[in-house]
Motif scaffolding. Structure first.
Motif, PDB file in Angstrom:
ATOM      1  N   VAL A 142       0.846  -1.204   0.000  1.00 29.35           N
ATOM      2  CA  VAL A 142       0.000   0.000   0.000  1.00 29.35           C
ATOM      3  C   VAL A 142       0.879   1.250   0.000  1.00 29.35           C
ATOM      4  O   VAL A 142       0.639   2.207  -0.747  1.00 29.35           O
ATOM      5  N   ARG A 143       1.938   1.228   0.807  1.00 25.03           N
ATOM      6  CA  ARG A 143       2.843   2.380   0.912  1.00 25.03           C
ATOM      7  C   ARG A 143       3.490   2.664  -0.444  1.00 25.03           C
ATOM      8  O   ARG A 143       3.524   3.802  -0.906  1.00 25.03           O
ATOM      9  N   ASP A 144       3.973   1.599  -1.103  1.00 29.51           N
ATOM     10  CA  ASP A 144       4.664   1.772  -2.389  1.00 29.51           C
ATOM     11  C   ASP A 144       3.734   2.334  -3.453  1.00 29.51           C
ATOM     12  O   ASP A 144       4.126   3.128  -4.287  1.00 29.51           O
ATOM     13  N   ARG A 145       2.465   1.884  -3.417  1.00 26.53           N
ATOM     14  CA  ARG A 145       1.570   2.255  -4.522  1.00 26.53           C
ATOM     15  C   ARG A 145       0.713   3.467  -4.232  1.00 26.53           C
ATOM     16  O   ARG A 145       0.347   4.205  -5.139  1.00 26.53           O
ATOM     17  N   LEU A 146       0.341   3.643  -2.954  1.00 24.36           N
ATOM     18  CA  LEU A 146      -0.578   4.747  -2.645  1.00 24.36           C
ATOM     19  C   LEU A 146       0.037   5.801  -1.729  1.00 24.36           C
ATOM     20  O   LEU A 146      -0.553   6.855  -1.521  1.00 24.36           O
ATOM     21  N   GLY A 147       1.196   5.489  -1.162  1.00 20.74           N
ATOM     22  CA  GLY A 147       1.852   6.450  -0.278  1.00 20.74           C
ATOM     23  C   GLY A 147       1.454   6.254   1.177  1.00 20.74           C
ATOM     24  O   GLY A 147       0.457   5.595   1.491  1.00 20.74           O
ATOM     25  N   GLU A 148       2.253   6.858   2.042  1.00 23.13           N
ATOM     26  CA  GLU A 148       2.080   6.701   3.493  1.00 23.13           C
ATOM     27  C   GLU A 148       0.701   7.186   3.955  1.00 23.13           C
ATOM     28  O   GLU A 148       0.092   6.628   4.867  1.00 23.13           O
ATOM     29  N   GLN A 149       0.191   8.226   3.280  1.00 17.95           N
ATOM     30  CA  GLN A 149      -1.071   8.830   3.708  1.00 17.95           C
ATOM     31  C   GLN A 149      -2.223   7.814   3.700  1.00 17.95           C
ATOM     32  O   GLN A 149      -3.112   7.857   4.550  1.00 17.95           O
ATOM     33  N   ALA A 150      -2.177   6.895   2.725  1.00 23.65           N
ATOM     34  CA  ALA A 150      -3.250   5.888   2.631  1.00 23.65           C
ATOM     35  C   ALA A 150      -3.300   5.046   3.899  1.00 23.65           C
ATOM     36  O   ALA A 150      -4.375   4.681   4.382  1.00 23.65           O
ATOM     37  N   LEU A 151      -2.134   4.757   4.458  1.00 22.89           N
ATOM     38  CA  LEU A 151      -2.093   3.967   5.695  1.00 22.89           C
ATOM     39  C   LEU A 151      -2.614   4.779   6.872  1.00 22.89           C
ATOM     40  O   LEU A 151      -3.314   4.262   7.738  1.00 22.89           O
ATOM     41  N   VAL A 152      -2.280   6.074   6.871  1.00 21.77           N
ATOM     42  CA  VAL A 152      -2.744   6.943   7.961  1.00 21.77           C
ATOM     43  C   VAL A 152      -4.271   7.005   7.934  1.00 21.77           C
ATOM     44  O   VAL A 152      -4.941   6.882   8.961  1.00 21.77           O
ATOM     45  N   GLU A 153      -4.839   7.149   6.722  1.00 19.22           N
ATOM     46  CA  GLU A 153      -6.300   7.250   6.609  1.00 19.22           C
ATOM     47  C   GLU A 153      -6.989   5.950   7.013  1.00 19.22           C
ATOM     48  O   GLU A 153      -8.103   5.948   7.520  1.00 19.22           O
ATOM     49  N   LEU A 154      -6.291   4.833   6.784  1.00 16.42           N
ATOM     50  CA  LEU A 154      -6.863   3.530   7.147  1.00 16.42           C
ATOM     51  C   LEU A 154      -6.984   3.400   8.666  1.00 16.42           C
ATOM     52  O   LEU A 154      -7.841   2.710   9.192  1.00 16.42           O
ATOM     53  N   GLY A 155      -6.107   4.117   9.353  1.00 13.96           N
ATOM     54  CA  GLY A 155      -6.168   4.093  10.819  1.00 13.96           C
ATOM     55  C   GLY A 155      -5.388   2.966  11.417  1.00 13.96           C
ATOM     56  O   GLY A 155      -4.861   2.119  10.746  1.00 13.96           O
TER      57      GLY A 155
END
Ligand code: SF4
Length: 275
Positions: free
Chosen positions: A262-275
């Motif tokens: 997820v980090r490689d493809r969508l960036g760190e922010q995607a993980l933050v939003e996932l919670g």
């Protein structure tokens, strides 16, 4: 009563050969069906998956020879499963699908669906793998509360009914498939509300049945009249803890891999939003 011991008192369940054998088979089956490629894994690959996922905890007091017997049996079951499904193999749309459905009146049902199987024409079926020796009849499967709740979960998750639901008895290699029209979801919901009301009222009367002899709580259940050996609750808790920690390590490893994707493809922010 069993529900109270399990969910209210949260008593640990002792590892048994049947439990460990069943969870090892389940883990290998999940691996077999959870695939991105359309080709089925080979029998050797499936055997290797079983080896990697073998849960040894229930066999601690067993001789090496007996352990090998259980392991070989699991290998045979999976080899037959592979041969049975390889010709028409289509990877599952999801395995171990989590659901959490609000039934109203402060009642929720949560759980996992073993396999969500695409039918090839835009629909899907739901399968639950069973490791019992003997298959149930179609009439028994049609009245399965578990399958009715899975159908309900599918509605909640994907906004439509599955085309069919099935119990697949992997030991004899029989999948008992029932069209969704034969499943009474409303009756299942009514049953869940009835049970929830009894739980809220603290009514946990034991219901002795022919499976009591295999119940993990038979030694403390007042209704059980079989052998009277005392349950070693702390010892059992330690063994279960050990098993769950191993599983947690496996899950943590997989979570790290998925996070990296997820980090490689969508960036760190995607993980933050996932919670
Ligand atoms: S021994 Fe039988 S009655 Fe008692 S909790 Fe287990 S299944 Fe229920």
């Amino acid at each position: 009563m069993k529900y109270k011991y399990q969910a209210v008192d949260k008593l640990p369940t002792p590892p048994t050969p049947h439990l460990s054998w069943g969870s090892s088979l389940h883990a290998a089956l999940e691996w077999f069906w959870d695939r991105k490629l359309p080709e089925p894994p080979s029998a050797d690959e499936l055997a290797a998956a079983l080896y990697d996922r073998w849960d040894d905890t229930g066999f601690a007091d067993m001789s090496r020879q007996d352990k090998i017997g259980w392991y070989r049996h699991a290998q045979d079951v999976l080899r037959r499963h592979q041969a049975q499904h390889a010709p028409s193999y289509r990877p599952a749309a999801a395995v171990e699908q989590w659901f959490d459905v609000d039934l109203g009146d402060r009642v929720r049902v949560r759980g996992f669906i073993d396999g969500v199987m695409p039918t090839g024409d835009g629909g899907f079926g739901i399968v639950d793998w069973k490791t019992n020796r003997r298959a149930k009849t179609r009439a028994q499967v049609e009245t399965s509360l578990q399958l009715a709740l899975y159908a309900l979960a599918a509605r909640d998750l994907w906004g439509r009914d599955p085309d069919w639901v099935a119990l697949e008895f992997v030991v004899p290699g029989i999948r008992v498939e029932v069209p969704i029209e034969r499943i009474d979801v409303d009756a299942a919901v009514a049953e869940v509300h009835r049970v929830a009301a009894a739980i809220r009222a603290g009514r946990f009367s034991p219901t002795p049945n022919r499976l009591c002899g295999w119940c993990d709580f038979r030694d403390i259940c007042p209704a059980f009249e079989g052998d009277d050996g005392a349950t070693d609750v702390p010892g059992t808790a330690l063994v279960e803890l050990q098993r769950l920690r191993r599983r947690q390590e496996r899950d943590a490893q997989r979570i790290a891999e998925l996070e990296q994707i997820v980090r490689d493809r969508l960036g760190e922010q995607a993980l933050v939003e996932l919670g």
